[in-house]
Design a protein around this motif. Structure first.
Motif, mmCIF file in Angstrom:
data_model
loop_
_atom_site.group_PDB
_atom_site.id
_atom_site.type_symbol
_atom_site.label_atom_id
_atom_site.label_comp_id
_atom_site.label_asym_id
_atom_site.label_seq_id
_atom_site.Cartn_x
_atom_site.Cartn_y
_atom_site.Cartn_z
ATOM 1 N N THR A 169 -1.797 -11.295 -10.638
ATOM 2 C CA THR A 169 -2.580 -12.384 -11.235
ATOM 3 C C THR A 169 -2.474 -12.389 -12.755
ATOM 4 O O THR A 169 -2.431 -13.440 -13.378
ATOM 5 C CB THR A 169 -4.062 -12.264 -10.828
ATOM 6 N N LYS A 170 -2.425 -11.208 -13.357
ATOM 7 C CA LYS A 170 -2.323 -11.105 -14.818
ATOM 8 C C LYS A 170 -0.892 -10.903 -15.288
ATOM 9 O O LYS A 170 -0.652 -10.799 -16.494
ATOM 10 C CB LYS A 170 -3.196 -9.953 -15.321
ATOM 11 N N LYS A 215 -7.163 3.523 -5.106
ATOM 12 C CA LYS A 215 -8.314 3.785 -5.964
ATOM 13 C C LYS A 215 -9.188 4.906 -5.413
ATOM 14 O O LYS A 215 -9.720 5.725 -6.153
ATOM 15 C CB LYS A 215 -9.138 2.502 -6.131
ATOM 16 N N PRO A 249 0.373 -2.913 -5.633
ATOM 17 C CA PRO A 249 -0.584 -3.767 -6.344
ATOM 18 C C PRO A 249 -1.646 -2.924 -7.055
ATOM 19 O O PRO A 249 -2.080 -1.886 -6.543
ATOM 20 C CB PRO A 249 -1.217 -4.611 -5.231
ATOM 21 N N LYS A 250 -2.061 -3.383 -8.210
ATOM 22 C CA LYS A 250 -3.049 -2.635 -8.982
ATOM 23 C C LYS A 250 -4.395 -2.579 -8.288
ATOM 24 O O LYS A 250 -5.172 -1.637 -8.475
ATOM 25 C CB LYS A 250 -3.208 -3.261 -10.371
ATOM 26 N N ASP A 251 -4.707 -3.581 -7.466
ATOM 27 C CA ASP A 251 -6.010 -3.637 -6.809
ATOM 28 C C ASP A 251 -6.016 -2.931 -5.450
ATOM 29 O O ASP A 251 -6.900 -3.166 -4.626
ATOM 30 C CB ASP A 251 -6.480 -5.082 -6.646
ATOM 31 N N SER A 252 -5.046 -2.058 -5.205
ATOM 32 C CA SER A 252 -4.984 -1.327 -3.936
ATOM 33 C C SER A 252 -6.218 -0.441 -3.764
ATOM 34 O O SER A 252 -6.427 0.509 -4.507
ATOM 35 C CB SER A 252 -3.719 -0.461 -3.885
ATOM 36 N N LYS A 253 -7.049 -0.755 -2.777
ATOM 37 C CA LYS A 253 -8.285 -0.010 -2.553
ATOM 38 C C LYS A 253 -8.009 1.418 -2.104
ATOM 39 O O LYS A 253 -8.690 2.364 -2.522
ATOM 40 C CB LYS A 253 -9.152 -0.728 -1.524
ATOM 41 N N ASP A 299 -0.104 -5.930 -11.455
ATOM 42 C CA ASP A 299 -1.161 -6.935 -11.363
ATOM 43 C C ASP A 299 -0.489 -8.306 -11.332
ATOM 44 O O ASP A 299 -0.040 -8.812 -12.372
ATOM 45 C CB ASP A 299 -2.117 -6.807 -12.546
ATOM 46 N N SER A 342 0.860 -1.192 0.000
ATOM 47 C CA SER A 342 0.000 0.000 0.000
ATOM 48 C C SER A 342 0.887 1.229 0.000
ATOM 49 O O SER A 342 2.019 1.188 0.497
ATOM 50 C CB SER A 342 -0.924 0.007 1.225
ATOM 51 N N ARG A 401 -6.977 8.321 -5.881
ATOM 52 C CA ARG A 401 -6.032 8.260 -7.003
ATOM 53 C C ARG A 401 -5.567 9.648 -7.448
ATOM 54 O O ARG A 401 -4.370 9.894 -7.600
ATOM 55 C CB ARG A 401 -6.680 7.527 -8.177
ATOM 56 N N LEU A 428 1.713 0.412 -11.116
ATOM 57 C CA LEU A 428 0.719 -0.524 -10.591
ATOM 58 C C LEU A 428 1.028 -1.905 -11.149
ATOM 59 O O LEU A 428 1.200 -2.073 -12.363
ATOM 60 C CB LEU A 428 -0.690 -0.093 -10.992
#
Length: 223
Positions: free
Chosen positions: A101-102, A78, A71-75, A99, A47, A81, A97
């Motif tokens: 998983t991808k 978001k 991480p791209k999915d950092s809440k 990802d 984070s 931003r 960022l």
């Protein structure tokens, strides 16, 4: 997820940009070198917080090209931003960022020009460690710096493995066979307490050395 999980996707991306990349070089999570350009440094965090901002400020004494990788999915990112990107622009940092998983990377922001006073000796030490380290044995973002395989430890391990395989040996013979001019200094200084001097210029691997090098042998392919 661990910070080190962010390393391999980032490394793959940077290598695709023709960088040479290594993790955990002189406390930098990621160091990337491309020709005669400024070193590119990335600090990895799960984070975006004060700790990584302070780390990045410290890295500006080494290079003006400093990124923060999260991480791209950092809440948290978001939600804020726009303000976060504005802050990083003011500070002169880039933002990446990642990802996991991808296995993809998005460069949100490149570093803006910022010229703090560079500490020449620290920068030279940074580049020297990168160039002398064999392979890339460490994952950037490792939680414990104690497990980092530095170039000095790589050399000490080569000497230790030689002694384990050949028994008591002359320092001059080890230096010649390994093409390692600092072999004698490594055994004489005995930083890791692995070696015993058993005669004039002759050294052996002690029990502590035998025990500890076995813990590092899984990284042997990297050196």
């Amino acid at each position: 997820m661990k910070e080190s999980d962010l390393y391999l996707p980032l490394k793959q991306y940077l290598e695709g940009q023709n960088y040479k990349v290594k993790g955990e070089v002189c406390d930098c999570d990621v160091l990337a070198i491309r020709e005669d350009e400024e070193p590119l440094i990335v600090e990895l965090k799960l984070s975006l917080n004060l700790d990584v901002l302070l780390q990045s400020v410290d890295r500006l004494s080494l290079s003006s090209v400093v990124y923060i990788g999260i991480p791209k999915d950092s809440k948290a990112f978001k939600k804020k931003r726009k303000l976060t990107v504005k802050l990083l622009k003011i500070l002169g940092f880039g933002l990446i960022l990642i990802d996991v998983t991808k296995n993809s990377v998005e460069v949100v922001l490149d570093p803006t020009e910022y010229k703090p006073r560079k500490i020449k000796q620290k920068k030279e030490k940074l580049l020297a460690e990168f160039q002398s380290r064999i392979g890339d044995p460490n994952l950037g973002g490792m939680a414990s710096k104690k497990g980092v395989l530095t170039s000095y430890r790589q050399k000490a391990l080569k000497v230790a493995i030689y002694l384990q395989e050949h028994g008591d040996s002359k320092a001059s013979a080890i230096a010649k066979d390994l093409d390692e001019p600092k072999a004698r200094d490594i055994m004489y200084n005995n930083f890791y307490a692995w070696f015993d001097r058993v005669g004039k210029g002759i050294y052996s691997l002690n029990s502590k050395g035998k025990e500890e090098i076995s813990l590092w042998l899984e990284k042997k392919s990297s050196f």
